[in-house]
Design a protein around this motif. Structure first.
Motif, PDB file in Angstrom:
ATOM      1  N   LEU A 191       0.839  -1.192   0.000  1.00 32.02           N
ATOM      2  CA  LEU A 191       0.000   0.000   0.000  1.00 32.02           C
ATOM      3  C   LEU A 191       0.877   1.246   0.000  1.00 32.02           C
ATOM      4  O   LEU A 191       1.635   1.479   0.941  1.00 32.02           O
ATOM      5  N   VAL A 192       0.782   2.030  -1.088  1.00 29.67           N
ATOM      6  CA  VAL A 192       1.481   3.313  -1.133  1.00 29.67           C
ATOM      7  C   VAL A 192       0.499   4.363  -0.650  1.00 29.67           C
ATOM      8  O   VAL A 192      -0.630   4.411  -1.124  1.00 29.67           O
ATOM      9  N   GLU A 193       0.896   5.162   0.323  1.00 30.38           N
ATOM     10  CA  GLU A 193      -0.050   6.131   0.875  1.00 30.38           C
ATOM     11  C   GLU A 193       0.557   7.484   1.186  1.00 30.38           C
ATOM     12  O   GLU A 193       1.632   7.583   1.769  1.00 30.38           O
ATOM     13  N   GLN A 194      -0.155   8.502   0.775  1.00 29.03           N
ATOM     14  CA  GLN A 194       0.133   9.875   1.160  1.00 29.03           C
ATOM     15  C   GLN A 194      -0.397  10.082   2.584  1.00 29.03           C
ATOM     16  O   GLN A 194       0.160  10.800   3.386  1.00 29.03           O
ATOM     17  N   ASN A 195      -1.521   9.389   2.839  1.00 28.04           N
ATOM     18  CA  ASN A 195      -2.200   9.488   4.119  1.00 28.04           C
ATOM     19  C   ASN A 195      -1.521   8.550   5.124  1.00 28.04           C
ATOM     20  O   ASN A 195      -1.990   7.466   5.434  1.00 28.04           O
ATOM     21  N   THR A 196      -0.383   9.031   5.635  1.00 28.90           N
ATOM     22  CA  THR A 196       0.517   8.183   6.412  1.00 28.90           C
ATOM     23  C   THR A 196      -0.138   7.599   7.668  1.00 28.90           C
ATOM     24  O   THR A 196       0.061   6.431   7.984  1.00 28.90           O
ATOM     25  N   GLN A 197      -0.944   8.400   8.330  1.00 29.73           N
ATOM     26  CA  GLN A 197      -1.536   7.934   9.596  1.00 29.73           C
ATOM     27  C   GLN A 197      -2.382   6.689   9.403  1.00 29.73           C
ATOM     28  O   GLN A 197      -2.273   5.726  10.153  1.00 29.73           O
ATOM     29  N   HIS A 198      -3.258   6.736   8.378  1.00 28.78           N
ATOM     30  CA  HIS A 198      -4.120   5.581   8.107  1.00 28.78           C
ATOM     31  C   HIS A 198      -3.283   4.360   7.739  1.00 28.78           C
ATOM     32  O   HIS A 198      -3.540   3.259   8.206  1.00 28.78           O
ATOM     33  N   ALA A 199      -2.286   4.581   6.890  1.00 23.36           N
ATOM     34  CA  ALA A 199      -1.465   3.464   6.416  1.00 23.36           C
ATOM     35  C   ALA A 199      -0.717   2.817   7.571  1.00 23.36           C
ATOM     36  O   ALA A 199      -0.679   1.590   7.692  1.00 23.36           O
ATOM     37  N   LEU A 200      -0.139   3.646   8.442  1.00 22.58           N
ATOM     38  CA  LEU A 200       0.646   3.096   9.557  1.00 22.58           C
ATOM     39  C   LEU A 200      -0.240   2.296  10.503  1.00 22.58           C
ATOM     40  O   LEU A 200       0.197   1.325  11.101  1.00 22.58           O
ATOM     41  N   ARG A 201      -1.487   2.707  10.616  1.00 20.86           N
ATOM     42  CA  ARG A 201      -2.381   2.021  11.545  1.00 20.86           C
ATOM     43  C   ARG A 201      -2.666   0.585  11.109  1.00 20.86           C
ATOM     44  O   ARG A 201      -2.801  -0.297  11.950  1.00 20.86           O
ATOM     45  N   ILE A 202      -2.750   0.344   9.814  1.00 17.24           N
ATOM     46  CA  ILE A 202      -3.112  -1.024   9.390  1.00 17.24           C
ATOM     47  C   ILE A 202      -1.914  -1.861   8.929  1.00 17.24           C
ATOM     48  O   ILE A 202      -2.032  -3.065   8.773  1.00 17.24           O
ATOM     49  N   ALA A 203      -0.754  -1.203   8.711  1.00 18.84           N
ATOM     50  CA  ALA A 203       0.383  -1.945   8.126  1.00 18.84           C
ATOM     51  C   ALA A 203       1.087  -2.822   9.167  1.00 18.84           C
ATOM     52  O   ALA A 203       1.097  -2.513  10.352  1.00 18.84           O
TER      53      ALA A 203
END
Ligand code: ATP
Length: 237
Positions: A191-203
């Protein structure tokens, strides 16, 4: 599952990936974050066969796939949900989904119908909209459709390029929770994400990219507590 070794990719004279190496373990959700222009989209597009690397290698389950055409790579189990979604606005939701399965259209129609039902289970908001034109859907539903179309290829590895772009927080949360469900069902996800907070939460695992290279890598807990990441990507001082 996937190993990238010293990958170089150019656009003319511009080098977008500079000797990039990384590994993706089977069954994980790997998030890749980084500033605009770091090379995140180029990386996903190269994995999907859209750019031919000038150097390095991409090994999927022991076989080199670097420079192979996109049709071949889809058949090997890699599916890209591109940044601009690229759904067909003048086609119905159902036809957009069917297009994701075009390479196995002749051989397994029953499975294709079953897979379409699975996509509608994952994104119930699309249920009942199968005959609607994709262009009339909201941004959130279009993103769900784009992911659904990617899933119709039955990927073992699903690549997502900034699925949260332009979407309301509630919709982003819904999409992130569907990615978690997919991971639990056995799909490996990058998952490439600009929205870092959301990405970090599920990664499970996170990579930070800067100027065509991986500069930081760790579990999402480690990355979230990294001072540099907090400053650069989470807006904390
Ligand atoms: P973004 O979040 O803005 O999409 P990114 O991390 O995905 O950024 P890329 O889009 O992969 O980064 O771009 C990497 C580098 O390649 C940048 O320097 C960019 O300017 C350059 N680049 C990307 N696409 C092209 C292109 N079609 N022609 C020339 N240079 C390009």
């Amino acid at each position: 599952m996937l190993e990238i070794n010293r990958l170089d990719v150019y656009y003319g004279y511009v080098q977008a990936l500079r000797g990039l190496s990384l590994k993706v373990q089977k069954g994980v959700l790997l998030a890749i974050v980084g500033a605009n222009g770091a090379g995140k989209s180029t990386l996903l597009e190269t994995l999907a066969g859209l750019h031919r690397p000038a150097g390095g290698d991409i090994i999927l389950k022991g076989k080199s796939i670097a420079g192979k055409p996109p049709e071949y790579i889809v058949k090997q189990g890699i599916s890209l949900v591109p940044e601009r979604r690229e759904i067909f606005h003048s086609l119905s939701v159902q036809d957009n989904l069917l297009l994701g399965a075009y390479h196995r259209y002749r051989s397994d129609r029953k499975e294709i119908i079953a897979d379409m039902e699975d996509v509608l289970e994952l994104f119930p908001a699309l249920k009942g909209r199968e005959r609607d034109l994709a262009g009339g859907l909201s941004g959130g539903l279009q993103q769900m459709l784009a992911i659904g179309r990617g899933l119709m290829a039955r990927p073992k590895l699903l690549l997502l390029d900034e699925p949260s772009t332009g979407l309301a927080p509630l919709v982003v949360r819904e999409i992130m929770s569907s990615l978690k469900k997919l991971k639990n069902a056995g799909v490996t996800i990058v998952l490439v994400e600009q929205n870092t907070q959301h990405a970090l939460r599920i990664a499970d695992h996170v990579l930070v990219m800067e100027r065509g290279r991986v500069t930081l890598s760790g579990s999402s807990r480690e990355i979230m507590s990294d001072f540099r990441v907090q400053q650069a990507y989470l807006g904390r001082n």
